[in-house]
Design a protein around this motif. Structure first.
Motif, PDB file in Angstrom:
ATOM      1  N   LEU A 159      49.796 -30.151  78.811  1.00 52.91           N
ATOM      2  CA  LEU A 159      50.739 -31.271  78.854  1.00 52.91           C
ATOM      3  C   LEU A 159      51.448 -31.375  77.513  1.00 52.91           C
ATOM      4  N   PRO A 160      52.661 -31.942  77.481  1.00 57.74           N
ATOM      5  CA  PRO A 160      53.275 -32.235  76.186  1.00 57.74           C
ATOM      6  C   PRO A 160      52.348 -33.144  75.378  1.00 57.74           C
ATOM      7  N   ARG A 161      52.252 -32.880  74.090  1.00 58.24           N
ATOM      8  CA  ARG A 161      51.301 -33.619  73.264  1.00 58.24           C
ATOM      9  C   ARG A 161      51.473 -35.131  73.392  1.00 58.24           C
ATOM     10  N   ALA A 162      52.702 -35.613  73.404  1.00 52.50           N
ATOM     11  CA  ALA A 162      52.929 -37.059  73.464  1.00 52.50           C
ATOM     12  C   ALA A 162      52.320 -37.660  74.730  1.00 52.50           C
ATOM     13  N   ALA A 163      52.528 -37.003  75.869  1.00 55.05           N
ATOM     14  CA  ALA A 163      51.990 -37.513  77.135  1.00 55.05           C
ATOM     15  C   ALA A 163      50.472 -37.462  77.128  1.00 55.05           C
ATOM     16  N   ALA A 164      49.904 -36.367  76.631  1.00 56.42           N
ATOM     17  CA  ALA A 164      48.448 -36.229  76.605  1.00 56.42           C
ATOM     18  C   ALA A 164      47.807 -37.243  75.672  1.00 56.42           C
ATOM     19  N   GLU A 165      48.395 -37.455  74.501  1.00 59.30           N
ATOM     20  CA  GLU A 165      47.814 -38.400  73.545  1.00 59.30           C
ATOM     21  C   GLU A 165      47.905 -39.837  74.052  1.00 59.30           C
ATOM     22  N   GLU A 167      47.671 -40.782  77.213  1.00 61.74           N
ATOM     23  CA  GLU A 167      46.595 -40.954  78.188  1.00 61.74           C
ATOM     24  C   GLU A 167      45.222 -40.868  77.524  1.00 61.74           C
ATOM     25  N   ALA A 168      45.099 -40.058  76.493  1.00 63.74           N
ATOM     26  CA  ALA A 168      43.826 -39.960  75.774  1.00 63.74           C
ATOM     27  C   ALA A 168      43.489 -41.285  75.093  1.00 63.74           C
ATOM     28  N   ALA A 169      44.511 -41.935  74.531  1.00 68.64           N
ATOM     29  CA  ALA A 169      44.296 -43.221  73.859  1.00 68.64           C
ATOM     30  C   ALA A 169      43.813 -44.287  74.841  1.00 68.64           C
ATOM     31  N   ALA A 170      44.229 -44.140  76.108  1.00 67.02           N
ATOM     32  CA  ALA A 170      43.811 -45.094  77.140  1.00 67.02           C
ATOM     33  C   ALA A 170      42.499 -44.688  77.799  1.00 67.02           C
ATOM     34  N   GLY A 171      41.914 -43.573  77.372  1.00 68.57           N
ATOM     35  CA  GLY A 171      40.642 -43.130  77.915  1.00 68.57           C
ATOM     36  C   GLY A 171      40.732 -42.389  79.234  1.00 68.57           C
ATOM     37  N   ARG A 172      41.956 -42.017  79.636  1.00 73.03           N
ATOM     38  CA  ARG A 172      42.121 -41.356  80.933  1.00 73.03           C
ATOM     39  C   ARG A 172      42.094 -39.826  80.849  1.00 73.03           C
ATOM     40  N   LEU A 173      42.287 -39.268  79.649  1.00 70.04           N
ATOM     41  CA  LEU A 173      42.250 -37.828  79.449  1.00 70.04           C
ATOM     42  C   LEU A 173      41.522 -37.490  78.155  1.00 70.04           C
ATOM     43  N   LEU A 174      41.041 -36.267  78.081  1.00 68.42           N
ATOM     44  CA  LEU A 174      40.506 -35.706  76.840  1.00 68.42           C
ATOM     45  C   LEU A 174      41.331 -34.473  76.490  1.00 68.42           C
ATOM     46  N   ILE A 175      41.716 -34.341  75.232  1.00 67.06           N
ATOM     47  CA  ILE A 175      42.423 -33.150  74.765  1.00 67.06           C
ATOM     48  C   ILE A 175      41.381 -32.151  74.277  1.00 67.06           C
ATOM     49  N   ARG A 176      41.453 -30.932  74.797  1.00 65.53           N
ATOM     50  CA  ARG A 176      40.451 -29.923  74.498  1.00 65.53           C
ATOM     51  C   ARG A 176      41.102 -28.685  73.892  1.00 65.53           C
ATOM     52  N   ARG A 177      40.477 -28.117  72.873  1.00 68.37           N
ATOM     53  CA  ARG A 177      40.960 -26.870  72.284  1.00 68.37           C
ATOM     54  C   ARG A 177      40.599 -25.699  73.189  1.00 68.37           C
ATOM     55  N   THR A 178      41.461 -24.714  73.225  1.00 70.31           N
ATOM     56  CA  THR A 178      41.218 -23.518  74.033  1.00 70.31           C
ATOM     57  C   THR A 178      41.346 -22.273  73.165  1.00 70.31           C
ATOM     58  N   GLU A 179      40.723 -21.187  73.616  1.00 73.51           N
ATOM     59  CA  GLU A 179      40.816 -19.930  72.884  1.00 73.51           C
ATOM     60  C   GLU A 179      42.235 -19.380  72.900  1.00 73.51           C
ATOM     61  N   GLU A 180      42.971 -19.663  73.957  1.00 74.91           N
ATOM     62  CA  GLU A 180      44.332 -19.149  74.100  1.00 74.91           C
ATOM     63  C   GLU A 180      45.293 -20.307  74.347  1.00 74.91           C
ATOM     64  N   PRO A 181      45.600 -21.079  73.310  1.00 75.28           N
ATOM     65  CA  PRO A 181      46.478 -22.247  73.509  1.00 75.28           C
ATOM     66  C   PRO A 181      47.899 -21.840  73.892  1.00 75.28           C
ATOM     67  N   LYS A 182      48.538 -22.695  74.648  1.00 76.15           N
ATOM     68  CA  LYS A 182      49.938 -22.466  75.006  1.00 76.15           C
ATOM     69  C   LYS A 182      50.794 -22.700  73.772  1.00 76.15           C
ATOM     70  N   VAL A 183      51.683 -21.757  73.484  1.00 74.16           N
ATOM     71  CA  VAL A 183      52.500 -21.851  72.277  1.00 74.16           C
ATOM     72  C   VAL A 183      53.585 -22.912  72.454  1.00 74.16           C
ATOM     73  N   SER A 184      54.031 -23.453  71.334  1.00 74.65           N
ATOM     74  CA  SER A 184      55.137 -24.417  71.376  1.00 74.65           C
ATOM     75  C   SER A 184      56.364 -23.754  71.991  1.00 74.65           C
TER      76      SER A 184
END
Length: 221
Positions: A159-165, A167-184
């Protein structure tokens, strides 16, 4: 009379769904306020992935905002970079991937359903992004539905960082690091080089102002 003054009777704008809808409406409000004497009608529509380029090529739009990837072959279009969108991987707190150690491996992600937004192209070949080979997929029609589906635990994805953050702030999502992150991803605006209307020129100048995309994608707060 409008055409004689250089103002288009109508300007059709397509924007990538990754750009928040309020930002596009605020842009329209600025145009109306700055050009109070102009009666150019605006028609604004959201597109996904290759949909912006498709809209420009097919004539559904005179200006596209937030187009990504390579433009159509054959020329005839002017493009300018707007900036980049940063992607992060997000899952619902109760999803099995939330309990695995970081960084998440592609092999672990591949065994879980992904949520994808369908390319809105009508004529150009549809594109996909961020999906792993053989991964089960839930396809939805826009980014808002994708965010909601991931919050409900129906699947995972970038997800775009702004949208994910948000929802994360509201407790509805967790942002997780991956071995192969999607590039900007680089986003740009584009228009038909032959189009010289004053309304289009106003939007091009406004969007060229420093950090417009960065501001509209910035996480709230």
């Amino acid at each position: 009379r409008r055409v004689a003054t250089g103002w288009e009777a109508e300007l059709r704008i397509a924007y990538d769904d990754v750009i928040p809808e309020p930002a596009m409406l605020e842009l329209a409000a600025e145009f109306y306020a700055a050009q109070a004497a102009c009666s150019t009608r605006l028609r604004i529509a959201a597109e996904v992935l290759g949909g912006c380029w498709d809209a420009l090529v097919s004539g559904r739009a005179e200006l596209v905002i937030g187009a990504s990837g390579d433009g159509p072959a054959g020329g005839g279009c002017t493009t300018r970079p707007l900036g980049t969108v940063e992607w992060v991987f997000a899952v619902a707190p109760g999803h099995p991937l939330a309990a695995l150690p970081e960084p998440l491996r592609a092999a672990d992600i591949q065994t879980h359903r992904a949520v994808s937004v369908a390319d809105s192209s009508r004529n150009l070949p549809p594109r996909t992004t961020g999906l792993l080979s053989g991964q089960e997929t839930l396809t939805v029609h826009n980014l808002r539905a994708k965010v909601l589906a991931q919050c409900m635990g129906l699947g995972v994805g970038n997800l775009p960082r702004a949208a994910a953050e948000r929802e994360a702030a509201a407790g509805r999502l967790l942002i997780r690091r991956t071995e192969e992150p999607k590039v900007s991803q680089l986003l740009c605006m584009a228009w038909r080089t032959s189009h010289k209307g004053k309304a289009l020129q106003w939007f091009v100048r406004r969007l060229a102002e420093k950090n417009w995309l960065e501001r509209v994608l910035r996480p709230a707060g």
